[in-house]
Design a protein around this motif. Sequence first.
Motif, PDB file in Angstrom:
ATOM      1  N   GLU A  37       0.813  -1.225   0.000  1.00  0.00           N
ATOM      2  CA  GLU A  37       0.000   0.000   0.000  1.00  0.00           C
ATOM      3  C   GLU A  37       0.845   1.274   0.000  1.00  0.00           C
ATOM      4  OE1 GLU A  37      -4.077  -1.403   2.310  1.00  0.00           O
ATOM      5  OE2 GLU A  37      -2.542  -0.333   3.468  1.00  0.00           O
ATOM      6  N   ASN A  85       4.918  -0.095  -1.326  1.00  0.00           N
ATOM      7  CA  ASN A  85       4.606  -0.579  -2.679  1.00  0.00           C
ATOM      8  C   ASN A  85       5.798  -0.188  -3.553  1.00  0.00           C
ATOM      9  OD1 ASN A  85       3.787  -0.433  -5.452  1.00  0.00           O
ATOM     10  ND2 ASN A  85       1.650  -0.516  -4.820  1.00  0.00           N
ATOM     11  N   ASN A 107      -3.768   0.714  -2.846  1.00  0.00           N
ATOM     12  CA  ASN A 107      -2.781  -0.273  -3.301  1.00  0.00           C
ATOM     13  C   ASN A 107      -2.056   0.249  -4.551  1.00  0.00           C
ATOM     14  OD1 ASN A 107      -4.648  -0.479  -5.331  1.00  0.00           O
ATOM     15  ND2 ASN A 107      -5.352  -2.534  -4.773  1.00  0.00           N
TER      16      ASN A 107
END
Length: 332
Positions: A37, A85, A107
Motif C-alpha cells: 500500500e 509498494n 494499493n
Amino acid sequence: MSTYKEIALVKRPDDGKIGPHLFETREKTIPSAKDGEIVIKQTHMSLDPAMLGWMSDDRESYIPPVELGDVMRSSGVGEVVESKNGDFAVGDKVMGMTGWSEYVVSNGRGFNKLRAGISEEMALCVFALPGLTATTGLYNFGKPKQGETLIVTGAAGSVGSIVGQLAKADGLRVIGVVGSDDKAEWIVNELGFDGAINYKTDDLKEKLKSLTPDRIDVFFENTGGPIQHHIVNRMNEHGRIVVCGMIADYQAEKPSPGPNWIPLIKKRITIQGFAMPDHWNEIPQLLEKLTPYVQQGKIKYRAHIIEGLDHACEGLNMLFEGKNTGKMILKL
Ligand SMILES: NC(=O)c1ccc[n+]([C@@H]2O[C@H](COP(=O)([O-])OP(=O)(O)OC[C@H]3O[C@@H](n4cnc5c(N)ncnc54)[C@H](OP(=O)(O)O)[C@@H]3O)[C@@H](O)[C@H]2O)c1
C-alpha cells in the motif's frame, strides 16, 4: 497532525441543491501503509459539475452513485507520504480517484505519477478530465475540419476553453458562449476565439447570425439553455452536435424541452452524447493527441483555486452559479 478530515455523503440532493446538510465531516487517525500500500496526502482536489449526478440516486447513469455513508467521490493529486509498494516512492506526486479526504490509502491501482515538469494545477486543468473530455468529444465525435465553424458553450470553462483552443489550432472559426463579459473578453483576447456570445445579455439570434456568417458545422454542447435552439437552427448540412454536458438542467425540476428535430432531417445532422468512463482505455492515444498542442503553447488554462476541504461544497456550487473563472480546484 495525527488526525485528518474526510467528508462523506449522507443525504441525496433530492431538490438539486448542494449544501452542508448532505455531508458529514469525519475526523480520522492518519493511517499507515500495509504491505503493497501507499499513503497519499491529497494536495489538490478537483471539483466537477458531474458530482451532483454522482450524489443522486440514479442507477441508470454511466457510473453508479456514491453510496450514502461513503466518502464523496472526486479525482485529485497528492503526494506519497508512506510507501510499502515498490512502484511508488515517498515524495512521488500521484493523480487518481482520491475522494473528499485529506489522506488516502491505496494499493496504487488507478494512481498515476505526474510526469516531470507537470505541476499539480496543470495536471488537473489540462491532462486530467478537462483535456481528455475536450479531446474525446472534439476528435471522436466533432470531427473538425479546417475552415469549418465551431461553437462551444461553457466556453470559458475547463472543458470548453480547451475545445475552443484545439479547434482554433486546427484552423476552424471558433465562437464561444459564456455568461459574463469578463469571460467573453478572456476567450477572445487571451485564447484567440473569433467571437463570444454572452448568453445572459446578448440578443442570441442576432449575435449568433453575425458571428457565424458561414453557419455552424460543429456544436460542442456543455450547458444547454435557450441558446441551444438557436444553434441547432443555424447548423450546416452534415453538421455534428457533440453533447458533453447540460449544466443548465442539472438542478432544474423539469428537464427543458429540446430543439425541434426537423432540421436534423433536412440538414442530415449527427447528434452524439458521450461520457468519459467509456473512453478510459483510450487515454494513451488521447494524451498523444493533446500533448503536442500543449507543448507548442497552444493551450492556455487557468485554475480557480479555493482552499480547505471545508469549502468543497461552496466550491462545487460556484460551478452552477458561473462564479468559477477556470478549472475549479480545492487546495488542501
Ligand atoms: N461527458 C463527459 O464525460 C463530461 C466530462 C467532463 C465535464 N462534462 C460536462 O461539461 C460541462 C463543463 O464542465 P466543466 O468541468 O468544464 O465546468 P466549467 O465549464 O469549468 O464550469 C461550469 C460552467 O458552466 C456554466 N454554467 C453554469 N450554469 C449555467 C447555465 N444555467 N447556463 C449556461 N451555462 C451555465 C458557468 O459558466 P458561465 O459563467 O459561462 O455561465 C460555469 O462556469 C458540464 O456540463 C459537465 O457536466 C462532461
